[in-house]
Design an enzyme around this catalytic site. Sequence first.
Site, mmCIF file in Angstrom:
data_model
loop_
_atom_site.group_PDB
_atom_site.id
_atom_site.type_symbol
_atom_site.label_atom_id
_atom_site.label_comp_id
_atom_site.label_asym_id
_atom_site.label_seq_id
_atom_site.Cartn_x
_atom_site.Cartn_y
_atom_site.Cartn_z
ATOM 1 N N SER A 196 11.698 -36.811 19.396
ATOM 2 C CA SER A 196 10.447 -36.097 19.925
ATOM 3 C C SER A 196 10.095 -35.086 18.952
ATOM 4 O O SER A 196 8.952 -34.443 19.465
ATOM 5 C CB SER A 196 10.940 -35.426 21.269
ATOM 6 O OG SER A 196 11.897 -34.610 21.210
ATOM 7 N N GLY A 197 10.325 -34.746 17.670
ATOM 8 C CA GLY A 197 9.842 -33.886 16.986
ATOM 9 C C GLY A 197 10.237 -32.539 16.955
ATOM 10 O O GLY A 197 10.687 -31.918 17.725
ATOM 11 N N GLU A 198 9.628 -31.724 16.067
ATOM 12 C CA GLU A 198 9.610 -30.373 15.873
ATOM 13 C C GLU A 198 8.249 -29.750 15.478
ATOM 14 O O GLU A 198 7.430 -30.456 15.019
ATOM 15 C CB GLU A 198 10.706 -29.800 14.783
ATOM 16 C CG GLU A 198 11.716 -30.278 14.733
ATOM 17 C CD GLU A 198 12.267 -31.386 13.964
ATOM 18 O OE1 GLU A 198 11.586 -31.689 12.909
ATOM 19 O OE2 GLU A 198 13.469 -31.926 13.937
ATOM 20 N N ASP A 221 11.483 -37.126 8.034
ATOM 21 C CA ASP A 221 9.959 -37.456 7.440
ATOM 22 C C ASP A 221 9.527 -36.004 7.998
ATOM 23 O O ASP A 221 9.080 -35.751 9.157
ATOM 24 C CB ASP A 221 9.594 -38.464 8.467
ATOM 25 C CG ASP A 221 8.094 -38.553 8.414
ATOM 26 O OD1 ASP A 221 7.462 -37.918 7.378
ATOM 27 O OD2 ASP A 221 7.494 -39.434 9.369
ATOM 28 N N HIS A 222 9.364 -35.101 7.003
ATOM 29 C CA HIS A 222 8.691 -33.544 7.541
ATOM 30 C C HIS A 222 7.560 -33.484 6.748
ATOM 31 O O HIS A 222 7.238 -34.091 5.742
ATOM 32 C CB HIS A 222 9.858 -32.501 6.806
ATOM 33 C CG HIS A 222 10.862 -32.319 7.722
ATOM 34 N ND1 HIS A 222 11.095 -30.993 8.042
ATOM 35 C CD2 HIS A 222 11.790 -33.080 8.377
ATOM 36 C CE1 HIS A 222 12.171 -31.005 8.958
ATOM 37 N NE2 HIS A 222 12.400 -32.050 9.238
ATOM 38 N N ASN A 263 6.633 -29.409 11.972
ATOM 39 C CA ASN A 263 5.702 -30.369 11.572
ATOM 40 C C ASN A 263 4.616 -31.188 12.230
ATOM 41 O O ASN A 263 3.563 -31.498 11.718
ATOM 42 C CB ASN A 263 6.795 -31.775 11.434
ATOM 43 C CG ASN A 263 8.014 -31.361 10.471
ATOM 44 O OD1 ASN A 263 7.870 -30.957 9.358
ATOM 45 N ND2 ASN A 263 9.247 -31.645 11.010
ATOM 46 N N SER A 306 21.906 -33.416 21.547
ATOM 47 C CA SER A 306 22.620 -32.945 22.807
ATOM 48 C C SER A 306 23.141 -34.173 23.712
ATOM 49 O O SER A 306 22.390 -35.385 23.474
ATOM 50 C CB SER A 306 21.731 -32.067 23.605
ATOM 51 O OG SER A 306 20.858 -32.913 24.173
ATOM 52 N N ALA A 364 21.408 -37.578 24.373
ATOM 53 C CA ALA A 364 21.963 -39.008 23.902
ATOM 54 C C ALA A 364 21.847 -39.925 25.247
ATOM 55 O O ALA A 364 21.757 -41.026 25.087
ATOM 56 C CB ALA A 364 23.376 -38.536 23.544
#
Length: 319
Positions: free
Chosen positions: A103-105, A37-38, A108, A171, A175
Amino acid sequence: MTVIGYHASHEQIPPGMLLAAVRLAETVGFDAAMCSDHLAPWSTAQGESGFAWSWIGAALARTDFPIGLVTAPGQRYHPVITAQALATVEEMFPGRFWAALGSGEALNEHVTGDPWPEKPARERRLLESVTAIRRLLAGERVTVDGEIRVHDARIWSLPASPPPLLGAAVSDDTATWVAGWADGLITVGSDAAATQRTREAYRGAGGRGDAVLQIHISLEDTLSRALEVAREQWSHATAPAEVMWDLQQPEDFEALADPTDEKLRQAVLISGSAEALAERIAHAARGFDHVYLHHVGTDQAGFLRRCGTELLPALREVL
Protein backbone atom coordinates in the site's frame (compact mmCIF):
# COMPACT_ATOMS: atom_id res chain seq x y z
CA MET A 1 15.79 -25.89 0.27
CA THR A 2 15.57 -22.23 1.24
CA VAL A 3 16.31 -19.76 -1.57
CA ILE A 4 18.97 -17.29 -0.42
CA GLY A 5 18.71 -13.98 -2.23
CA TYR A 6 20.47 -10.64 -2.40
CA HIS A 7 18.60 -7.39 -1.82
CA ALA A 8 19.70 -4.55 -4.11
CA SER A 9 19.16 -1.26 -2.29
CA HIS A 10 18.32 1.55 -4.70
CA GLU A 11 18.16 3.99 -1.81
CA GLN A 12 21.88 3.65 -1.12
CA ILE A 13 23.73 2.65 -4.29
CA PRO A 14 23.80 4.38 -7.72
CA PRO A 15 22.02 2.26 -10.35
CA GLY A 16 25.14 1.45 -12.35
CA MET A 17 27.03 0.28 -9.28
CA LEU A 18 23.97 -1.67 -8.18
CA LEU A 19 23.89 -3.44 -11.54
CA ALA A 20 27.50 -4.52 -11.02
CA ALA A 21 26.59 -5.65 -7.51
CA VAL A 22 23.70 -7.86 -8.62
CA ARG A 23 25.94 -9.51 -11.22
CA LEU A 24 28.53 -10.15 -8.51
CA ALA A 25 25.82 -11.53 -6.22
CA GLU A 26 25.03 -14.21 -8.79
CA THR A 27 28.72 -14.95 -9.30
CA VAL A 28 29.41 -15.51 -5.58
CA GLY A 29 26.50 -17.93 -5.23
CA PHE A 30 23.24 -16.17 -4.38
CA ASP A 31 20.16 -17.94 -5.77
CA ALA A 32 18.11 -14.84 -6.59
CA ALA A 33 17.79 -11.10 -6.03
CA MET A 34 15.18 -8.47 -5.26
CA CYS A 35 14.91 -4.70 -4.97
CA SER A 36 12.53 -2.09 -3.65
CA ASP A 37 10.90 0.63 -5.77
CA HIS A 38 11.50 4.05 -4.19
CA LEU A 39 11.36 7.63 -5.40
CA ALA A 40 13.33 8.90 -2.38
CA PRO A 41 15.88 7.41 0.00
CA TRP A 42 15.07 6.93 3.67
CA SER A 43 17.79 9.38 4.73
CA THR A 44 19.99 12.06 3.22
CA ALA A 45 23.04 9.94 4.12
CA GLN A 46 21.80 7.24 1.75
CA GLY A 47 21.42 9.79 -1.01
CA GLU A 48 20.26 7.65 -3.98
CA SER A 49 17.06 6.34 -5.52
CA GLY A 50 17.26 4.97 -9.04
CA PHE A 51 14.18 3.96 -11.03
CA ALA A 52 13.63 0.31 -10.20
CA TRP A 53 11.69 -0.56 -13.38
CA SER A 54 14.51 0.59 -15.67
CA TRP A 55 17.08 -1.15 -13.50
CA ILE A 56 15.31 -4.50 -13.22
CA GLY A 57 15.18 -4.95 -16.99
CA ALA A 58 18.91 -4.37 -17.22
CA ALA A 59 19.56 -6.61 -14.22
CA LEU A 60 17.54 -9.49 -15.64
CA ALA A 61 19.26 -9.10 -19.01
CA ARG A 62 22.71 -9.36 -17.43
CA THR A 63 22.04 -12.23 -15.03
CA ASP A 64 20.41 -15.65 -15.15
CA PHE A 65 18.72 -15.89 -11.77
CA PRO A 66 15.24 -14.64 -10.72
CA ILE A 67 14.78 -11.03 -9.60
CA GLY A 68 11.70 -9.43 -8.06
CA LEU A 69 10.68 -6.04 -6.75
CA VAL A 70 8.37 -4.50 -4.19
CA THR A 71 6.14 -1.76 -5.58
CA ALA A 72 3.00 0.19 -4.69
CA PRO A 73 0.29 0.72 -7.33
CA GLY A 74 -2.49 3.23 -6.82
CA GLN A 75 -1.00 6.70 -6.41
CA ARG A 76 2.47 7.33 -7.88
CA TYR A 77 1.75 4.55 -10.39
CA HIS A 78 -1.62 4.20 -12.02
CA PRO A 79 -2.45 0.47 -11.82
CA VAL A 80 -2.74 0.22 -15.61
CA ILE A 81 0.87 1.41 -15.90
CA THR A 82 1.93 -1.10 -13.25
CA ALA A 83 0.13 -3.86 -15.16
CA GLN A 84 1.87 -2.86 -18.40
CA ALA A 85 5.27 -2.86 -16.65
CA LEU A 86 4.63 -6.26 -15.09
CA ALA A 87 3.53 -7.72 -18.41
CA THR A 88 6.52 -6.38 -20.32
CA VAL A 89 9.13 -7.61 -17.83
CA GLU A 90 7.53 -11.05 -17.57
CA GLU A 91 7.20 -11.36 -21.35
CA MET A 92 10.91 -10.65 -21.78
CA PHE A 93 12.08 -12.83 -18.89
CA PRO A 94 9.46 -15.55 -18.39
CA GLY A 95 9.59 -17.34 -15.07
CA ARG A 96 12.35 -15.14 -13.65
CA PHE A 97 10.32 -12.23 -12.32
CA TRP A 98 7.93 -11.58 -9.44
CA ALA A 99 6.46 -8.48 -7.86
CA ALA A 100 5.26 -7.82 -4.34
CA LEU A 101 2.49 -5.24 -4.06
CA GLY A 102 2.02 -3.04 -1.02
CA SER A 103 0.00 0.00 0.00
CA GLY A 104 3.06 2.26 -0.11
CA GLU A 105 4.67 4.99 1.96
CA ALA A 106 4.06 8.73 1.84
CA LEU A 107 7.83 9.14 1.34
CA ASN A 108 7.39 7.99 -2.26
CA GLU A 109 3.74 8.72 -3.00
CA HIS A 110 3.16 12.28 -1.71
CA VAL A 111 4.74 13.78 -4.85
CA THR A 112 1.51 13.43 -6.84
CA GLY A 113 -0.07 16.10 -4.64
CA ASP A 114 -3.02 13.81 -3.91
CA PRO A 115 -4.01 13.37 -0.25
CA TRP A 116 -2.24 10.52 1.54
CA PRO A 117 -5.03 8.17 2.69
CA GLU A 118 -5.36 6.45 6.05
CA LYS A 119 -4.43 2.78 6.06
CA PRO A 120 -7.97 1.36 5.53
CA ALA A 121 -8.37 3.49 2.42
CA ARG A 122 -4.89 2.54 1.21
CA GLU A 123 -5.79 -1.12 1.57
CA ARG A 124 -9.05 -0.67 -0.34
CA ARG A 125 -7.10 1.11 -3.07
CA LEU A 126 -4.50 -1.63 -3.19
CA LEU A 127 -7.10 -4.39 -3.44
CA GLU A 128 -8.87 -2.57 -6.29
CA SER A 129 -5.50 -2.10 -7.98
CA VAL A 130 -4.57 -5.77 -7.61
CA THR A 131 -7.93 -6.86 -8.98
CA ALA A 132 -7.59 -4.54 -11.98
CA ILE A 133 -4.00 -5.63 -12.60
CA ARG A 134 -4.92 -9.32 -12.57
CA ARG A 135 -7.74 -8.71 -15.03
CA LEU A 136 -5.46 -6.70 -17.31
CA LEU A 137 -2.80 -9.41 -17.20
CA ALA A 138 -5.51 -11.88 -18.21
CA GLY A 139 -6.15 -9.81 -21.35
CA GLU A 140 -9.43 -8.25 -20.26
CA ARG A 141 -10.71 -4.76 -20.99
CA VAL A 142 -11.09 -3.06 -17.63
CA THR A 143 -13.13 -0.15 -16.30
CA VAL A 144 -13.15 0.77 -12.60
CA ASP A 145 -14.73 3.72 -10.77
CA GLY A 146 -13.88 3.42 -7.10
CA GLU A 147 -10.77 4.11 -5.02
CA ILE A 148 -9.02 3.96 -8.40
CA ARG A 149 -10.36 5.01 -11.79
CA VAL A 150 -9.67 3.03 -14.96
CA HIS A 151 -11.34 3.72 -18.29
CA ASP A 152 -11.66 0.91 -20.83
CA ALA A 153 -8.02 -0.18 -20.55
CA ARG A 154 -6.27 -3.23 -21.93
CA ILE A 155 -2.68 -4.47 -22.11
CA TRP A 156 -1.59 -5.46 -25.60
CA SER A 157 1.81 -7.10 -25.04
CA LEU A 158 1.11 -9.93 -22.64
CA PRO A 159 3.32 -12.73 -21.29
CA ALA A 160 2.37 -16.37 -21.72
CA SER A 161 1.39 -16.37 -18.04
CA PRO A 162 1.39 -13.57 -15.46
CA PRO A 163 4.16 -13.22 -12.87
CA PRO A 164 3.43 -14.07 -9.24
CA LEU A 165 1.97 -11.12 -7.32
CA LEU A 166 2.99 -11.35 -3.67
CA GLY A 167 1.54 -9.29 -0.85
CA ALA A 168 3.78 -7.10 1.30
CA ALA A 169 3.01 -7.14 5.02
CA VAL A 170 4.84 -6.13 8.19
CA SER A 171 2.08 -6.88 10.69
CA ASP A 172 -0.01 -9.93 11.52
CA ASP A 173 -3.23 -8.11 10.60
CA THR A 174 -1.92 -7.11 7.18
CA ALA A 175 -0.55 -10.61 6.57
CA THR A 176 -4.00 -12.03 7.31
CA TRP A 177 -5.56 -9.53 4.90
CA VAL A 178 -3.16 -10.13 2.00
CA ALA A 179 -3.73 -13.90 2.32
CA GLY A 180 -7.06 -13.27 0.60
CA TRP A 181 -5.52 -12.10 -2.67
CA ALA A 182 -1.76 -12.70 -2.85
CA ASP A 183 0.28 -15.41 -4.57
CA GLY A 184 2.75 -15.32 -1.68
CA LEU A 185 3.91 -13.22 1.27
CA ILE A 186 6.90 -10.92 1.73
CA THR A 187 7.75 -9.43 5.08
CA VAL A 188 10.79 -7.80 6.65
CA GLY A 189 12.42 -8.15 10.05
CA SER A 190 15.04 -9.89 12.13
CA ASP A 191 13.09 -10.68 15.30
CA ALA A 192 12.36 -14.40 15.05
CA ALA A 193 9.17 -14.26 17.13
CA ALA A 194 7.75 -11.42 15.04
CA THR A 195 8.64 -12.93 11.66
CA GLN A 196 7.14 -16.27 12.66
CA ARG A 197 3.90 -14.62 13.81
CA THR A 198 3.57 -12.81 10.49
CA ARG A 199 4.19 -15.97 8.51
CA GLU A 200 1.78 -17.98 10.66
CA ALA A 201 -0.90 -15.31 10.31
CA TYR A 202 -0.60 -15.53 6.54
CA ARG A 203 -0.71 -19.33 6.47
CA GLY A 204 -3.48 -19.43 9.06
CA ALA A 205 -5.67 -17.25 6.85
CA GLY A 206 -5.17 -19.63 3.93
CA GLY A 207 -2.27 -17.78 2.32
CA ARG A 208 -0.75 -19.70 -0.59
CA GLY A 209 2.59 -19.64 -2.37
CA ASP A 210 6.03 -18.81 -1.03
CA ALA A 211 6.73 -17.00 2.22
CA VAL A 212 9.58 -14.53 1.67
CA LEU A 213 11.64 -12.73 4.32
CA GLN A 214 13.93 -9.74 3.86
CA ILE A 215 16.51 -9.13 6.60
CA HIS A 216 18.66 -6.03 7.12
CA ILE A 217 22.19 -6.93 8.20
CA SER A 218 25.47 -5.16 8.86
CA LEU A 219 28.50 -7.41 8.46
CA GLU A 220 31.91 -5.79 8.85
CA ASP A 221 35.37 -6.81 10.04
CA THR A 222 34.55 -5.85 13.63
CA LEU A 223 31.38 -5.52 15.64
CA SER A 224 32.10 -1.86 16.37
CA ARG A 225 32.50 -1.09 12.65
CA ALA A 226 29.29 -2.99 11.83
CA LEU A 227 27.44 -0.89 14.40
CA GLU A 228 28.95 2.30 12.99
CA VAL A 229 27.82 1.41 9.46
CA ALA A 230 24.29 0.61 10.65
CA ARG A 231 24.10 3.95 12.47
CA GLU A 232 25.32 5.87 9.42
CA GLN A 233 23.11 4.19 6.83
CA TRP A 234 20.07 2.68 8.55
CA SER A 235 19.20 4.99 11.47
CA HIS A 236 15.84 5.83 9.93
CA ALA A 237 14.62 2.40 11.03
CA THR A 238 14.72 3.58 14.65
CA ALA A 239 11.97 6.14 14.05
CA PRO A 240 8.63 5.22 15.67
CA ALA A 241 7.06 2.44 13.60
CA GLU A 242 3.57 3.90 13.81
CA VAL A 243 4.53 7.05 11.85
CA MET A 244 6.91 5.64 9.26
CA TRP A 245 4.23 5.22 6.58
CA ASP A 246 3.19 8.86 6.86
CA LEU A 247 6.51 10.75 6.78
CA GLN A 248 7.18 12.60 3.52
CA GLN A 249 10.87 13.48 3.46
CA PRO A 250 14.16 11.80 4.42
CA GLU A 251 14.75 14.69 6.83
CA ASP A 252 11.53 13.73 8.65
CA PHE A 253 12.95 10.27 9.38
CA GLU A 254 16.22 11.78 10.56
CA ALA A 255 14.41 14.11 12.96
CA LEU A 256 12.56 11.21 14.60
CA ALA A 257 15.36 8.63 14.58
CA ASP A 258 16.72 7.34 17.90
CA PRO A 259 19.87 5.50 16.82
CA THR A 260 20.97 4.07 20.13
CA ASP A 261 22.82 0.77 20.04
CA GLU A 262 19.74 -0.99 21.40
CA LYS A 263 17.36 0.44 18.79
CA LEU A 264 19.76 -0.26 15.94
CA ARG A 265 20.13 -3.87 17.06
CA GLN A 266 16.35 -4.23 16.94
CA ALA A 267 16.27 -3.09 13.31
CA VAL A 268 19.47 -4.63 11.92
CA LEU A 269 21.39 -7.86 12.57
CA ILE A 270 24.84 -6.48 13.40
CA SER A 271 27.94 -8.64 13.53
CA GLY A 272 31.63 -8.96 12.83
CA SER A 273 31.34 -12.74 12.46
CA ALA A 274 29.80 -14.35 9.37
CA GLU A 275 29.26 -17.63 11.23
CA ALA A 276 27.42 -15.98 14.13
CA LEU A 277 25.38 -13.90 11.72
CA ALA A 278 24.38 -17.00 9.76
CA GLU A 279 22.93 -18.55 12.91
CA ARG A 280 20.88 -15.44 13.63
CA ILE A 281 19.60 -15.19 10.05
CA ALA A 282 18.59 -18.86 10.08
CA HIS A 283 16.75 -18.39 13.38
CA ALA A 284 14.66 -15.53 11.98
CA ALA A 285 14.09 -17.23 8.61
CA ARG A 286 12.99 -20.64 9.87
CA GLY A 287 9.89 -21.73 7.95
CA PHE A 288 10.33 -19.19 5.15
CA ASP A 289 10.85 -20.35 1.57
CA HIS A 290 13.09 -17.43 0.59
CA VAL A 291 15.36 -15.13 2.61
CA TYR A 292 16.85 -11.98 1.05
CA LEU A 293 19.88 -10.37 2.68
CA HIS A 294 20.31 -6.61 2.66
CA HIS A 295 23.70 -5.40 3.84
CA VAL A 296 23.04 -1.83 4.97
CA GLY A 297 26.58 -0.64 4.17
CA THR A 298 27.62 0.94 0.89
CA ASP A 299 30.58 -1.39 0.22
CA GLN A 300 28.50 -3.99 -1.55
CA ALA A 301 31.42 -5.57 -3.42
CA GLY A 302 33.31 -6.25 -0.20
CA PHE A 303 30.20 -7.66 1.43
CA LEU A 304 29.41 -9.88 -1.54
CA ARG A 305 32.91 -11.30 -1.71
CA ARG A 306 32.66 -12.17 1.97
CA CYS A 307 29.30 -13.80 1.27
CA GLY A 308 30.95 -16.05 -1.29
CA THR A 309 33.72 -17.20 1.03
CA GLU A 310 32.04 -17.08 4.46
CA LEU A 311 28.41 -16.12 4.89
CA LEU A 312 26.68 -18.19 2.20
CA PRO A 313 28.48 -21.46 3.07
CA ALA A 314 27.76 -20.90 6.75
CA LEU A 315 24.12 -20.05 6.08
CA ARG A 316 23.54 -23.10 3.91
CA GLU A 317 24.86 -25.26 6.74
CA VAL A 318 22.21 -24.02 9.17
CA LEU A 319 19.14 -23.24 7.04
